[in-house]
Design a protein around this motif. Structure first.
Motif, PDB file in Angstrom:
ATOM      1  N   GLU A  33       0.832  -1.199   0.000  1.00 17.09           N
ATOM      2  CA  GLU A  33       0.000   0.000   0.000  1.00 17.09           C
ATOM      3  C   GLU A  33       0.869   1.252   0.000  1.00 17.09           C
ATOM      4  N   THR A  34       2.119   1.106   0.432  1.00 18.21           N
ATOM      5  CA  THR A  34       3.059   2.230   0.498  1.00 18.21           C
ATOM      6  C   THR A  34       4.155   2.132  -0.549  1.00 18.21           C
ATOM      7  N   PHE A  35       4.661   0.912  -0.760  1.00 22.42           N
ATOM      8  CA  PHE A  35       5.807   0.712  -1.649  1.00 22.42           C
ATOM      9  C   PHE A  35       5.389  -0.001  -2.924  1.00 22.42           C
ATOM     10  N   ASP A  36       6.042   0.362  -4.030  1.00 20.73           N
ATOM     11  CA  ASP A  36       5.922  -0.399  -5.268  1.00 20.73           C
ATOM     12  C   ASP A  36       6.436  -1.819  -5.009  1.00 20.73           C
ATOM     13  N   PRO A  37       5.829  -2.853  -5.628  1.00 23.98           N
ATOM     14  CA  PRO A  37       6.271  -4.226  -5.365  1.00 23.98           C
ATOM     15  C   PRO A  37       7.758  -4.467  -5.591  1.00 23.98           C
ATOM     16  N   VAL A  38       8.325  -3.862  -6.644  1.00 23.24           N
ATOM     17  CA  VAL A  38       9.749  -4.063  -6.916  1.00 23.24           C
ATOM     18  C   VAL A  38      10.599  -3.428  -5.818  1.00 23.24           C
ATOM     19  N   LEU A  39      10.245  -2.225  -5.410  1.00 25.76           N
ATOM     20  CA  LEU A  39      10.996  -1.541  -4.365  1.00 25.76           C
ATOM     21  C   LEU A  39      10.883  -2.288  -3.037  1.00 25.76           C
ATOM     22  N   PHE A  40       9.699  -2.799  -2.741  1.00 16.59           N
ATOM     23  CA  PHE A  40       9.506  -3.546  -1.498  1.00 16.59           C
ATOM     24  C   PHE A  40      10.394  -4.788  -1.481  1.00 16.59           C
ATOM     25  N   SER A  41      10.457  -5.503  -2.604  1.00 14.39           N
ATOM     26  CA  SER A  41      11.329  -6.677  -2.699  1.00 14.39           C
ATOM     27  C   SER A  41      12.796  -6.285  -2.567  1.00 14.39           C
ATOM     28  N   PHE A  42      13.172  -5.179  -3.209  1.00 16.81           N
ATOM     29  CA  PHE A  42      14.563  -4.737  -3.133  1.00 16.81           C
ATOM     30  C   PHE A  42      14.955  -4.377  -1.710  1.00 16.81           C
ATOM     31  N   LEU A  43      14.099  -3.658  -0.996  1.00 16.24           N
ATOM     32  CA  LEU A  43      14.400  -3.306   0.390  1.00 16.24           C
ATOM     33  C   LEU A  43      14.580  -4.566   1.232  1.00 16.24           C
ATOM     34  N   ARG A  44      13.729  -5.539   1.008  1.00 16.29           N
ATOM     35  CA  ARG A  44      13.817  -6.785   1.763  1.00 16.29           C
ATOM     36  C   ARG A  44      15.174  -7.455   1.587  1.00 16.29           C
ATOM     37  N   PHE A  45      15.610  -7.626   0.348  1.00 16.70           N
ATOM     38  CA  PHE A  45      16.825  -8.403   0.101  1.00 16.70           C
ATOM     39  C   PHE A  45      18.097  -7.575   0.270  1.00 16.70           C
ATOM     40  N   SER A  46      18.061  -6.304  -0.104  1.00 15.17           N
ATOM     41  CA  SER A  46      19.273  -5.491   0.047  1.00 15.17           C
ATOM     42  C   SER A  46      19.608  -5.258   1.515  1.00 15.17           C
ATOM     43  N   LEU A  47      18.594  -5.064   2.357  1.00 13.91           N
ATOM     44  CA  LEU A  47      18.850  -4.871   3.780  1.00 13.91           C
ATOM     45  C   LEU A  47      19.252  -6.180   4.460  1.00 13.91           C
ATOM     46  N   ALA A  48      18.805  -7.305   3.919  1.00 13.55           N
ATOM     47  CA  ALA A  48      19.184  -8.595   4.493  1.00 13.55           C
ATOM     48  C   ALA A  48      20.598  -9.014   4.091  1.00 13.55           C
ATOM     49  N   LEU A  49      21.077  -8.534   2.940  1.00 11.87           N
ATOM     50  CA  LEU A  49      22.337  -9.023   2.388  1.00 11.87           C
ATOM     51  C   LEU A  49      23.536  -8.848   3.325  1.00 11.87           C
ATOM     52  N   PRO A  50      23.742  -7.673   3.972  1.00 13.49           N
ATOM     53  CA  PRO A  50      24.894  -7.561   4.886  1.00 13.49           C
ATOM     54  C   PRO A  50      24.857  -8.590   6.011  1.00 13.49           C
ATOM     55  N   PHE A  51      23.667  -8.934   6.478  1.00  9.97           N
ATOM     56  CA  PHE A  51      23.548  -9.909   7.561  1.00  9.97           C
ATOM     57  C   PHE A  51      23.894 -11.324   7.070  1.00  9.97           C
ATOM     58  N   PHE A  52      23.572 -11.627   5.808  1.00  9.15           N
ATOM     59  CA  PHE A  52      23.998 -12.902   5.234  1.00  9.15           C
ATOM     60  C   PHE A  52      25.527 -13.004   5.235  1.00  9.15           C
ATOM     61  N   PHE A  53      26.196 -11.952   4.785  1.00 12.04           N
ATOM     62  CA  PHE A  53      27.655 -11.986   4.723  1.00 12.04           C
ATOM     63  C   PHE A  53      28.279 -12.043   6.118  1.00 12.04           C
ATOM     64  N   LEU A  54      27.726 -11.288   7.079  1.00 16.93           N
ATOM     65  CA  LEU A  54      28.244 -11.326   8.442  1.00 16.93           C
ATOM     66  C   LEU A  54      28.076 -12.710   9.054  1.00 16.93           C
ATOM     67  N   LEU A  55      26.905 -13.314   8.828  1.00 18.08           N
ATOM     68  CA  LEU A  55      26.651 -14.654   9.355  1.00 18.08           C
ATOM     69  C   LEU A  55      27.570 -15.676   8.709  1.00 18.08           C
ATOM     70  N   LEU A  56      27.782 -15.551   7.400  1.00 16.36           N
ATOM     71  CA  LEU A  56      28.673 -16.459   6.687  1.00 16.36           C
ATOM     72  C   LEU A  56      30.102 -16.347   7.216  1.00 16.36           C
ATOM     73  N   LYS A  57      30.580 -15.121   7.411  1.00 20.98           N
ATOM     74  CA  LYS A  57      31.928 -14.906   7.931  1.00 20.98           C
ATOM     75  C   LYS A  57      32.068 -15.474   9.342  1.00 20.98           C
ATOM     76  N   ALA A  58      31.050 -15.248  10.180  1.00 17.81           N
ATOM     77  CA  ALA A  58      31.111 -15.712  11.566  1.00 17.81           C
ATOM     78  C   ALA A  58      31.096 -17.236  11.656  1.00 17.81           C
ATOM     79  N   ARG A  59      30.298 -17.877  10.810  1.00 11.91           N
ATOM     80  CA  ARG A  59      30.132 -19.328  10.909  1.00 11.91           C
ATOM     81  C   ARG A  59      31.212 -20.106  10.171  1.00 11.91           C
ATOM     82  N   GLU A  60      31.710 -19.557   9.038  1.00 10.60           N
ATOM     83  CA  GLU A  60      32.602 -20.347   8.196  1.00 10.60           C
ATOM     84  C   GLU A  60      33.980 -19.730   8.008  1.00 10.60           C
ATOM     85  N   GLY A  61      34.165 -18.505   8.508  1.00 12.69           N
ATOM     86  CA  GLY A  61      35.486 -17.903   8.483  1.00 12.69           C
ATOM     87  C   GLY A  61      35.875 -17.223   7.193  1.00 12.69           C
TER      88      GLY A  61
END
Length: 305
Positions: A33-61
């Motif tokens: 209702e607020t965000f365009d579907p593409v922008l909403f998807s982008f916010l979801r994955f772009s904001l999650a991406l740094p946490f994926f890399f941090l978790l990967l570094k912490a768990r696997e070195g």
């Protein structure tokens, strides 16, 4: 931890993730209702991406991958994140939640089983077929037994076709990830295809940034974004891909039938929507089918030729 206990932890994780994704149908529609579907998807994955890399570094070195794997991961990111997630958002926007739930979810495990021999030598057993049929019957009762029902009118056809396409592409995407997960962890594969998906999605968001009144955003919008980032993406992708690798793509994808049951339950608990006897019966059928699948011993799958 015993192998049997680990297996049941993976089954429980798949069910929890599917329940989260089911609840997110309503959250995502509210967010759009607020965000365009593409922008909403982008916010979801772009904001999650740094946490994926941090978790990967912490768990696997480390976070890297051989350069030879990057083209395949780029294709996975393009189709499995950029294309698939945008199609999901538009299907939710342009058809009913009942249609989106049924067409996004019900055919997906069937396509995964049909396309499985292209990627894996994963045996389709009589127990898997019987449990899958029971789960399919259950999910149809859950969706068709609701007040909204299933609507094939022309006004919803675009969303319906997108939802069906999601099932086809999503099943192929899951299966295409499996050979990579034989060589690298599910977390490493998820991190890198998400990175490419974000990269390809960004140019598509450029017309949408200026349409959002950022200063006027309230708690509900931020809650929708944070729920999508941390629960539906970081937590869900790690748990789902680990479970799928452990128990097999065909079995794992049948747990997607928890999605519409969760959506119905969330509507009952938070939006005062009615819960019919047909939906209760459907939940029982679905749970029995998934339990029947879960108690079968699985032989490890091997990579197809």
């Amino acid at each position: 931890m015993k192998k049997q206990e680990r297996r049941w932890m993976h089954y429980a994780g798949l069910a929890v993730v599917a329940a989260v994704w089911g609840a997110n149908f309503g959250v995502s529609r509210k967010g759009m209702e607020t965000f365009d579907p593409v922008l909403f998807s982008f916010l979801r994955f772009s904001l999650a991406l740094p946490f994926f890399f941090l978790l990967l570094k912490a768990r696997e070195g480390s976070v890297g991958l051989p350069a030879k794997e990057l083209p395949r991961l780029a294709v996975l990111g393009l189709f499995g994140v950029t294309g698939l997630e945008i199609a999901v958002m538009y299907s939710i926007k342009y058809t009913t939640l009942a249609n989106a739930s049924l067409l996004n979810v019900a055919p997906w495990p069937i396509f995964a089983a049909l396309f499985g021999p292209l990627f894996l030598r994963e045996r389709i057993t009589p127990r898997l077929v019987a449990g899958g049929i029971a789960a399919i019957v259950g999910v149809c009762f859950i969706i068709l037994g609701g007040g909204e029902g299933f609507d094939l009118s022309s006004g919803h056809m675009t969303g319906n076709l997108l939802a069906l396409a999601v099932s086809v592409v999503g099943a192929l995407f899951n299966l295409a990830c499996m050979p990579l997960m034989q060589r690298y962890s599910a977390l490493r594969v998820s991190t890198w295809y998400t990175a490419f998906g974000v990269l390809f999605m960004f140019p598509l968001t450029l017309p949408s940034w200026g349409k959002v009144e950022w200063a006027a955003l309230g708690g509900s919008e931020y809650t929708a974004i944070l729920f999508n980032v941390f629960v539906c993406t970081v937590f869900a992708f790690v748990v789902w891909n680990a479970g799928m690798f452990s128990i097999g793509a065909a079995r794992a994808n049948f747990f997607r039938y928890v999605v519409p049951a969760s959506a119905v339950g969330a509507g009952y608990l938070f939006f005062d929507e009615a819960f019919s006897g047909w939906q209760l019966a459907g939940t029982a059928f679905m749970a029995a089918g998934l339990l029947w699948i879960g108690i079968e011993r699985r032989e490890p799958a091997s990579i197809g030729a």
